[in-house]
Scaffold this motif. Structure first.
Motif, PDB file in Angstrom:
ATOM      1  N   ILE A   1      -0.212  76.469  47.574  1.00 22.21           N
ATOM      2  CA  ILE A   1       0.423  75.683  46.694  1.00 22.21           C
ATOM      3  C   ILE A   1       0.162  74.421  46.711  1.00 22.21           C
ATOM      4  O   ILE A   1       0.325  73.664  47.930  1.00 22.21           O
ATOM      5  N   HIS A   2      -0.055  73.820  45.720  1.00 21.00           N
ATOM      6  CA  HIS A   2      -0.341  72.301  45.734  1.00 21.00           C
ATOM      7  C   HIS A   2       0.672  71.701  44.635  1.00 21.00           C
ATOM      8  O   HIS A   2       0.989  72.269  43.655  1.00 21.00           O
ATOM      9  N   VAL A   3       0.891  70.486  45.160  1.00 24.61           N
ATOM     10  CA  VAL A   3       1.851  69.863  44.306  1.00 24.61           C
ATOM     11  C   VAL A   3       0.954  68.533  43.554  1.00 24.61           C
ATOM     12  O   VAL A   3       0.689  67.636  44.442  1.00 24.61           O
TER      13      VAL A   3
ATOM     14  N   ASP B   1      14.785  63.459  46.333  1.00 30.10           N
ATOM     15  CA  ASP B   1      15.108  64.973  46.184  1.00 30.10           C
ATOM     16  C   ASP B   1      14.187  65.624  45.376  1.00 30.10           C
ATOM     17  O   ASP B   1      13.993  66.823  45.367  1.00 30.10           O
ATOM     18  N   VAL B   2      13.010  64.744  44.608  1.00 32.24           N
ATOM     19  CA  VAL B   2      12.466  65.545  43.654  1.00 32.24           C
ATOM     20  C   VAL B   2      11.367  66.556  44.413  1.00 32.24           C
ATOM     21  O   VAL B   2      10.515  67.138  43.776  1.00 32.24           O
ATOM     22  N   ILE B   3      10.978  66.058  45.744  1.00 27.64           N
ATOM     23  CA  ILE B   3      10.184  66.985  46.379  1.00 27.64           C
ATOM     24  C   ILE B   3      10.982  67.825  47.399  1.00 27.64           C
ATOM     25  O   ILE B   3      10.112  68.117  48.711  1.00 27.64           O
ATOM     26  N   ALA B   4      12.160  68.056  47.234  1.00 25.48           N
ATOM     27  CA  ALA B   4      12.850  69.087  48.035  1.00 25.48           C
ATOM     28  C   ALA B   4      12.094  70.210  48.440  1.00 25.48           C
ATOM     29  O   ALA B   4      11.655  70.946  47.470  1.00 25.48           O
ATOM     30  N   GLY B   5      11.998  70.426  49.650  1.00 24.05           N
ATOM     31  CA  GLY B   5      11.214  71.919  50.089  1.00 24.05           C
ATOM     32  C   GLY B   5       9.610  71.765  50.303  1.00 24.05           C
ATOM     33  O   GLY B   5       8.994  72.660  50.303  1.00 24.05           O
TER      34      GLY B   5
ATOM     35  N   MET C   1      14.440  71.358  30.636  1.00 25.82           N
ATOM     36  CA  MET C   1      13.736  70.381  30.813  1.00 25.82           C
ATOM     37  C   MET C   1      12.298  70.629  30.927  1.00 25.82           C
ATOM     38  O   MET C   1      11.444  69.778  31.758  1.00 25.82           O
ATOM     39  N   PHE C   2      11.557  71.682  30.605  1.00 27.56           N
ATOM     40  CA  PHE C   2      10.239  71.773  30.659  1.00 27.56           C
ATOM     41  C   PHE C   2       9.740  72.184  32.119  1.00 27.56           C
ATOM     42  O   PHE C   2       8.524  71.803  32.383  1.00 27.56           O
ATOM     43  N   ALA C   3      10.624  72.470  32.929  1.00 31.51           N
ATOM     44  CA  ALA C   3      10.112  72.902  34.360  1.00 31.51           C
ATOM     45  C   ALA C   3       9.589  74.332  34.466  1.00 31.51           C
ATOM     46  O   ALA C   3      10.079  75.305  33.730  1.00 31.51           O
ATOM     47  N   LEU C   4       8.881  74.578  35.452  1.00 28.40           N
ATOM     48  CA  LEU C   4       8.259  75.927  35.888  1.00 28.40           C
ATOM     49  C   LEU C   4       9.526  76.737  36.190  1.00 28.40           C
ATOM     50  O   LEU C   4      10.100  76.099  37.267  1.00 28.40           O
ATOM     51  N   SER C   5       9.808  77.916  35.532  1.00 32.21           N
ATOM     52  CA  SER C   5      10.705  78.641  36.251  1.00 32.21           C
ATOM     53  C   SER C   5      10.318  79.898  37.294  1.00 32.21           C
ATOM     54  O   SER C   5       9.181  80.514  37.211  1.00 32.21           O
ATOM     55  N   PRO C   6      10.842  79.483  38.425  1.00 34.11           N
ATOM     56  CA  PRO C   6      10.534  80.388  39.387  1.00 34.11           C
ATOM     57  C   PRO C   6      10.564  81.920  39.057  1.00 34.11           C
ATOM     58  O   PRO C   6       9.643  82.627  39.504  1.00 34.11           O
ATOM     59  N   ALA C   7      11.543  82.047  38.186  1.00 35.95           N
ATOM     60  CA  ALA C   7      11.798  83.720  37.884  1.00 35.95           C
ATOM     61  C   ALA C   7      10.515  84.355  36.956  1.00 35.95           C
ATOM     62  O   ALA C   7      10.111  85.133  37.242  1.00 35.95           O
ATOM     63  N   GLU C   8      10.343  83.291  36.202  1.00 35.31           N
ATOM     64  CA  GLU C   8       8.875  83.754  35.393  1.00 35.31           C
ATOM     65  C   GLU C   8       7.642  83.542  36.252  1.00 35.31           C
ATOM     66  O   GLU C   8       6.742  84.412  35.811  1.00 35.31           O
TER      67      GLU C   8
ATOM     68  N   GLU D   1      11.911  76.401  45.321  1.00 38.70           N
ATOM     69  CA  GLU D   1      12.146  77.735  44.630  1.00 38.70           C
ATOM     70  C   GLU D   1      10.834  78.531  44.332  1.00 38.70           C
ATOM     71  O   GLU D   1      10.540  79.757  44.541  1.00 38.70           O
ATOM     72  N   LEU D   2       9.951  77.560  43.988  1.00 40.19           N
ATOM     73  CA  LEU D   2       8.578  78.046  43.572  1.00 40.19           C
ATOM     74  C   LEU D   2       7.831  78.683  44.973  1.00 40.19           C
ATOM     75  O   LEU D   2       7.081  79.599  44.980  1.00 40.19           O
ATOM     76  N   CYS D   3       7.873  77.996  45.946  1.00 40.11           N
ATOM     77  CA  CYS D   3       7.355  78.273  47.362  1.00 40.11           C
ATOM     78  C   CYS D   3       7.598  79.434  47.744  1.00 40.11           C
ATOM     79  O   CYS D   3       6.978  80.189  48.149  1.00 40.11           O
ATOM     80  N   ALA D   4       9.041  79.844  47.543  1.00 37.13           N
ATOM     81  CA  ALA D   4       9.639  80.960  47.950  1.00 37.13           C
ATOM     82  C   ALA D   4       9.230  82.278  47.191  1.00 37.13           C
ATOM     83  O   ALA D   4       8.965  83.364  47.758  1.00 37.13           O
TER      84      ALA D   4
END
Lengths: 529, 529
Positions: free
Chosen positions: A300-302, A318-322, A246-253, A288-291
């Motif tokens: 890290i900016h949102v 829940d969309v801003i969990a973490g 769904m076009f979200a940024l992948s933590p692995a990438e 996950e991105l913060c990790a």
């Protein structure tokens, strides 16, 4: 208002400035003071209020987007400002606004405006702007207007709590917020603070080694900010996203990209994660991105420019969990929270980082004895500008007069209408959704019968569909996007005046135009074989 | 306004978003649409107009600067936004503005506000803001509101001609202008355009070699912009100025500084010349500075934030002699030209340099078929932000309704009053002028009898004088400056409501406080010997 009798005789023995005849006893200072005369303001102010009310009442009748060609207005206006105003110039100017300007605007407040994201207006938001313009103070330091600074501090905490932001970003929790004009400014402020913090560690000469990260869906505001801040153009990573995610940024990438840069001797600086991307309202997974980013010492900016408003509803929390781990967060209350242009709220965990990057001390700035020894916020040190408007007033009025529950109802009404639109798309087999709806944006397109050819043909078909939808003068106005090679139509529900019937009528226009287009395609296909 | 009957039955078969009980049939979409209901706007709008008119009528009665201590307002407001609004929340909020907020503001529109530079308000300027807020469009591209973009193009040319700017900076002459919020943004835009143009020649990696130039009187906005743009902190030259030169930037010193940098292998990038510095309204000699800077390929920007307004008067035209050679020019029409916050006009000779530094192309931005093949301005590419307000409307109304002659009279009335104040200072032997008056700012201070000691004592005496002047609740509000080690008081005449009697009364307060201070000094001196 007759000038007081002393006017013509007072001179004070001072040398007079050069005069060229235009200045004379009939233009004493009091004539100029009349430019802000209370009774004149009252008289013209009531005219303006009625003008706006009439505009709002008739807004549904305007085509959302005018059919004009470039130069249409420039050709109609004189090449120079008038030397002397015409008689009753204000009334004449209002007539020109009505007859020349309004017909040439794209009406963002139209109930049929479904393009871009909304610029949601409200009575209280608009009047809050008017009130601030009437008072016209410049709260660049606490002393320069104490109540304006303190109201801003109060209202950003109010809003932060209403949006369920982590305590660490609020004044109440050691962080703090401010109100800027746009998300572009917020991202730039955060990036400059991050950059200077990092350069203080590694040395200012290494600015050319810094790298910033977003996805290929991150708003251009991020690249713009990176360019302005002097980040090398080829050090702005736009990590590819995919429809399956769904076009979200992948933590692995992200991890791989950061590691690759570190291996090259570069320095990861900044991550701009998005909650609610412009094209499809994708939500990057913050926790996950913060990790991934935190071990690199990355700021890290949102950016929640659009979807941040939805956080007033617990069901979206829940969309801003973490988010406890982020350094800064911004959202545009002018987009979907009734606060009129412009009103971007930004919060940071470490205000001192902003102040050391952007702050100043100068002699001419009035210090206030009362402020000595207190922990006073001078907002000029929190942003890219010194002069600023009293934006807090408007936001405070909106929260006060609609209440958090009122804002929830506002957001939910649009979510419900968008869901209805999505349901209608699903129910018509000729169409498909490009991504499932989230918040109040529906991304959809016509499927193309296989026989008409590949992706390129489908894209062209949808491009024509949008064009036809948008040129219907009483129809809706939508926008487009292109993700993963797929051209799509975007229907963003968010105008304050939009009611369910507008959504239903918009869909009917889309269906009708599609029917007609497909019929033409069919004819062409049958002729050409 | 009863909701139309279809509201409760319409659902469209779509999945509903999660609900938590707060949402129900009593809050249909039409309830939310009422947040921008025309009749509600009319009712509340008239309240706001009367509120502002009453404020303006009573403005002279407020102390210009409130005697409050930090936290005074925060303590009085609840820690959270209300969940539901109280009954008639708008009226209650207006009462709180009157009772809590207004008494805690520094009143920039007070006729006794002589501090900083003015933030000049007018009926038409304030109502222009109100009108723009009511219409609430976002003219970030031509297509996003054609008339707003074209009005901006027209009005910056109107203003540029009224200010006698060189043709090369106007659309009519191949350049062009835009309206931003503040001079900080204008300087930053120009600097980023200059930087990217230079880096395109010498390579992006050399950002650390770039050097920018101003004087020690240049506004902090310049250093702020340089920091944001990633110029090394020690590459921002602040060339010293001297009282003998009236604190203007010396071309000879600039030449020496640039040559020294070139000799070090550094690259001169940008000169920020000022017309009307903040502390003393010094005027940097543009023609001579351009002659020095141009051979180095330096971008020359003129910051006329305050004094730019005075250029409407032909008698001030000589202060920009030589401006044909500059690359960009900015002034704040919100400072002294009745256009209310915020309204900074910027002109550039080469708009393409701005666009290549700050511009973008993205799929989601609606292209307009009508715009194809035309030379359309998309103002998002001319500034640091994408979202922007319809500021042109206000400026157009101001020019239209007051006329160029009206603006001249406005400026001249303040110049005349400042000249009167200067005359009063000259006539009192206890005082001295620090610099001769130019525009409408008087820089003055108490001389100190020799016997009281040196510069430090005089400075302290004047610091105390300012403090006493500013704590008089019905007196004037002034500011201070420090140039060449000399602490001085600044009396800037510029509030629209200021009349000659306010200036006379202000001077009387200064004299009285000085008399009392000097008497105390005399006693202390006679006791301590």
């Amino acid at each position: 208002m007759a000038p007081p009798s002393h006017c013509h005789t007072f001179n004070g023995g001072a040398p007079l400035p050069p005069q060229n005849g235009a200045i004379s006893v009939e233009t004493p200072a009091t004539q100029c003071a009349r430019m802000l005369d209370a009774e004149e303001f009252r008289r013209q102010g009531h005219q303006v209020v009625d003008f706006i009310a009439d505009y709002l009442a008739g807004l549904g009748e305007y085509p959302v987007h005018p059919s004009v060609t470039p130069g249409f207005l420039r050709r109609q206006l004189p090449a120079d400002a008038p030397s002397r105003p015409e008689p009753d110039a204000f009334a004449a100017a209002l007539r020109d606004v009505r007859d020349l300007i309004l017909p040439g605007l794209t009406h963002w407040q139209s109930p049929r405006h479904f393009a871009h994201f909304p610029a949601s207006s409200s009575t209280v938001g608009a009047l809050g702007e008017a009130l601030a313009a009437g008072i016209n103070v410049v709260p660049f330091t606490w002393a320069a207007s104490p109540a304006a600074t303190e109201l801003e501090m109060v209202v950003v905490d109010w809003l932060g709590k209403a949006l369920h932001l982590p305590e660490s970003l609020l004044f109440a929790g050691g962080g703090g917020g401010t109100i800027l004009g746009t998300s572009c400014e917020a991202i730039l402020c955060a990036l400059v603070a991050a950059r200077d913090r990092k350069l203080a560690e590694i040395g200012g000469k290494r600015i050319g080694d810094l790298v910033v990260y977003g996805s290929d869906q991150t708003h251009f505001a991020f690249r713009k900010a990176a360019r302005i801040a002097g980040i090398q153009r080829d050090h702005c990573r736009e990590i590819p996203t995919y429809r399956d995610d769904m076009f979200a940024l992948s933590p692995a990438e992200l991890r791989a990209a950061m590691q690759a840069d570190v291996d090259e001797g570069l320095v990861p600086l900044f991550l701009c994660a998005t909650v609610g991307t412009t094209q499809t309202t994708a939500v990057d997974p913050i926790r996950e991105l913060c990790a991934v980013a935190a071990p690199h010492g990355v700021w890290i900016h949102v950016d929640a420019a659009y979807a941040g408003s939805a956080l007033v509803c617990p069901e979206f929390r829940d969309v801003i969990a973490g988010a406890e781990a982020v350094d800064s967060f911004s959202m545009n209350a002018h987009k979907w929270l009734l606060a009129n242009n412009d009103c971007c709220a930004m919060w940071v965990k470490t205000p001192s980082a902003l102040v050391s990057a952007l702050g100043t001390e100068q002699e001419y700035i009035l210090k206030d004895a009362a402020a000595d020894g207190h922990d006073v916020v001078d907002y000029k040190d929190w942003s890219t500008t010194l002069t600023r408007r009293f934006r807090a007033l408007k936001l405070w009025l909106v929260l006060r007069c609609y209440g958090v529950e009122g804002l929830r109802e506002h957001v939910r009404s649009h979510v419900r209408m968008a869901a209805a639109f999505e349901g209608m798309v699903r129910a018509d087999a000729r169409f498909e959704l490009v991504t499932p709806m989230r918040f109040a944006l529906v991304c959809f397109r016509l499927r193309s019968p296989e026989k008409y050819g590949g992706e390129k043909t489908v894209n062209e078909l949808n491009r024509r569909l949008l064009e036809e939808v948008n040129t219907s003068s009483s129809g809706p106005y939508m926008s487009s996007g292109k993700v993963g090679g797929v051209y799509m139509l975007r229907c963003a529900v968010g105008s304050t005046l939009t009611e369910e019937r507008h959504v239903r009528e918009a869909w009917k226009v889309v269906q009708d135009r599609a029917t007609s287009l497909l019929r033409k395609m069919e004819i062409i296909y049958s002729v050409l074989g």
